[in-house]
Scaffold this active site. Structure first.
Site, PDB file in Angstrom:
ATOM      1  N   GLY A 138      -7.020  -0.601   4.208  1.00  0.00           N
ATOM      2  CA  GLY A 138      -6.687   0.825   4.242  1.00  0.00           C
ATOM      3  C   GLY A 138      -7.019   1.518   5.546  1.00  0.00           C
ATOM      4  O   GLY A 138      -6.422   1.241   6.584  1.00  0.00           O
ATOM      5  N   GLU A 194      -5.220   0.248 -11.700  1.00  0.00           N
ATOM      6  CA  GLU A 194      -3.864   0.409 -12.227  1.00  0.00           C
ATOM      7  C   GLU A 194      -3.842   0.119 -13.731  1.00  0.00           C
ATOM      8  O   GLU A 194      -4.722  -0.581 -14.247  1.00  0.00           O
ATOM      9  CB  GLU A 194      -2.928  -0.615 -11.571  1.00  0.00           C
ATOM     10  CG  GLU A 194      -2.907  -0.587 -10.074  1.00  0.00           C
ATOM     11  CD  GLU A 194      -2.004   0.505  -9.531  1.00  0.00           C
ATOM     12  OE1 GLU A 194      -1.100   0.941 -10.267  1.00  0.00           O
ATOM     13  OE2 GLU A 194      -2.236   0.929  -8.390  1.00  0.00           O
ATOM     14  N   LYS A 209      -4.215  -9.670   1.509  1.00  0.00           N
ATOM     15  CA  LYS A 209      -4.809  -9.105   2.738  1.00  0.00           C
ATOM     16  C   LYS A 209      -5.463 -10.199   3.562  1.00  0.00           C
ATOM     17  O   LYS A 209      -5.370 -10.215   4.791  1.00  0.00           O
ATOM     18  CB  LYS A 209      -5.825  -8.027   2.372  1.00  0.00           C
ATOM     19  CG  LYS A 209      -5.190  -6.823   1.691  1.00  0.00           C
ATOM     20  CD  LYS A 209      -6.258  -5.942   1.076  1.00  0.00           C
ATOM     21  CE  LYS A 209      -5.658  -4.769   0.328  1.00  0.00           C
ATOM     22  NZ  LYS A 209      -6.628  -4.113  -0.552  1.00  0.00           N
TER      23      LYS A 209
END
Ligand SMILES: NC(=O)c1ccc[n+]([C@@H]2O[C@H](COP(=O)([O-])OP(=O)(O)OC[C@H]3O[C@@H](n4cnc5c(N)ncnc54)[C@H](OP(=O)(O)O)[C@@H]3O)[C@@H](O)[C@H]2O)c1
Length: 432
Positions: A138, A194, A209
């Site tokens: 991020g 989620e 990632k």
């Protein structure tokens, strides 16, 4: 005085990240013009629901129903893909953008993990930038940090907390003593996880990632399929307590390490020393540690998700493009990226934590010790609290350095003992 042309931006996907990018560009226009010498102008957007309020005025911005049509709009210079997904519309739109001569910025780690090498080759052969700072950790400038900041080093290892949802869950389990399922349900209610949390808690998101970080760190093709992936579903409050007692924290880590046998890429729960930078990174925060041969260890900590941090990373990429700053996508030209030679998890060398639930009766510990001896696994510390003859009790030990293959054979043999009531729980120890 000549005024540089604005950078015309098309954004596909106006959700958490896209909405954040719109807001950042709207609020920091002047600053960004000072930094780039140009205006950064959103000229076209695409999302599913045209009627939804995106928090900024889009009345003068072209709207596309189809992201792939936006991608080839002749009036944009950069296509920003913030939809998500490794295939489907995100991939089609990015390919279309590159084919029509647009730079691309994306936050989409799934796309890069599966198609990163091919997309980088296509972009570079057309003289275009494919930028993806937001895709890994991020708001932390992990990609630029590794690729530009540490460009003078041979990277020996990169590891980190790459998924804030898992780190939040593990932190909550430790601080509240609650079990995994309970904390996950809360995290879903609070919007930290989620509705379908499997990509996060099964380690897939962190593996995406890690595959990207590995390519940047070692100049290899992105090789998601060789990442060993385990998630955090089986971590129990009991293990978290034992970790604490032994001076460790449990983290879901992504680790990419160069070894004589090849490159290890693995995502799994680890025990790390409580006072290490990774051990000290709690809650939704991410951390990335790079180890370079001249610089030694560099630690970056920050927010790995959310509108603000992710927009910060996307806009950093836009600033590079506006400035004309360009670097090969993964640090060296895509055509020179070497195939990754994987070193499988079975070759890992390291220490281990093991917990068993056993029937408390004479001879059990001797059987376990004999099995470990047969596999040449040497015990470092052993914990058995209290006695409860005939009942189930936990037995915990840590090992000295050993190899994974030996450890797995020992665990299989121990798991088959009569007195062992559940499959053994093993957590790898990383003494960073
Ligand atoms: N959220 C984070 O903190 C974060 C952090 C790092 C990276 N990322 C990555 O950033 C990307 C976007 O994530 P997000 O969290 O912003 O997702 P999100 O909130 O679900 O937003 C997705 C956006 O894509 C739009 N969309 C969906 N299908 C579309 C289609 N066929 N054509 C055009 N637009 C479409 C949606 O439209 P509607 O709004 O109309 O439904 C929505 O605006 C993903 O790759 C994700 O992995 C996210």
């Amino acid at each position: 005085m000549s005024v540089a042309k604005p950078l015309r931006i098309g954004i596909a996907g106006l959700g958490t990240v896209g909405g954040g990018v719109l807001k950042l560009l709207a609020s920091h226009g002047e600053l960004l013009t000072q930094r780039t010498g140009r205006t950064l102008q959103v000229t076209a957007v695409s999302a599913r629901d045209r009627s939804r309020d995106r928090g900024v005025d889009l009345s003068s911005v072209r709207w596309y129903e189809d992201a792939a049509t936006l991608a080839v709009d002749p009036e944009i210079d950069v296509f920003v893909e913030l939809i998500g997904g490794s295939d489907g519309i995100a991939k089609r739109a990015v390919e279309a953008a590159i084919a029509s001569g647009k730079h691309v910025v994306t936050a989409n780690k799934a796309l890069l993990a599966h198609h990163g090498s091919a997309l980088a080759a296509a972009a570079e052969s057309a003289g275009l930038t494919l930028a993806f700072e937001a895709a890994v950790a991020g708001g932390i400038p992990a990609i630029k940090g590794l690729r530009e900041g540490l460009a003078g080093n041979n990277i020996r290892e990169v590891h980190g907390i790459l998924n804030g949802t898992c780190n939040y869950i593990l932190t909550e389990m430790r601080t509240t003593g609650r079990d995994f399922a309970d904390v996950l349900a809360d995290a879903q209610r609070l919007g930290y996880a989620e509705a379908d949390p499997s990509f996060d808690i099964d380690g897939v998101d962190a593996a995406h990632k890690l595959a990207v970080l590995t390519a940047v760190a070692f100049g290899t093709k992105v090789d998601f399929n060789s990442v060993h992936v385990e998630g955090i579903r089986h971590i129990s409050a009991l293990d978290i307590n034992y970790a604490q007692e032994l001076g460790y924290r449990i983290r879901l880590l992504g680790i990419a390490r160069r070894t004589d046998a090849g490159i290890e890429q693995r995502v799994h729960p680890c025990m790390v020393p409580t006072n290490s930078p990774i051990g000290a990174t709690d809650g939704v925060f991410n951390a990335v540690v790079a180890d370079g041969d001249f610089v030694d260890k560099v630690v970056l900590v920050g927010r790995g998700a959310g509108a603000g941090p992710t927009a910060s990373a996307v806009v950093a990429d836009l600033v590079d493009i506006a400035r004309g700053r360009s670097t090969p996508t993964f640090g060296i030209p895509a055509e020179q990226l070497a195939p990754l030679v994987p070193s499988p998890i079975s070759r890992r060398q390291g220490r281990y934590y093991v917990r068993l639930m056993v029937v408390d009766r004479p001879g059990v510990i001797a059987d376990i010790a004999a099995t470990l001896r047969d596999q040449h696994v040497s015990m470092e510390a052993f914990l058995q609290r209290g006695r409860s003859p005939g009942e189930a009790v936990p037995v915990v030990w840590t090992t000295h350095e050993t190899d994974e293959a030996a450890m797995q054979s020992a665990l299989a043999a121990i798991g088959a003992l009569d007195a062992v009531l559940e499959p053994p729980r093993m957590i790898r120890i990383e003494d960073f």
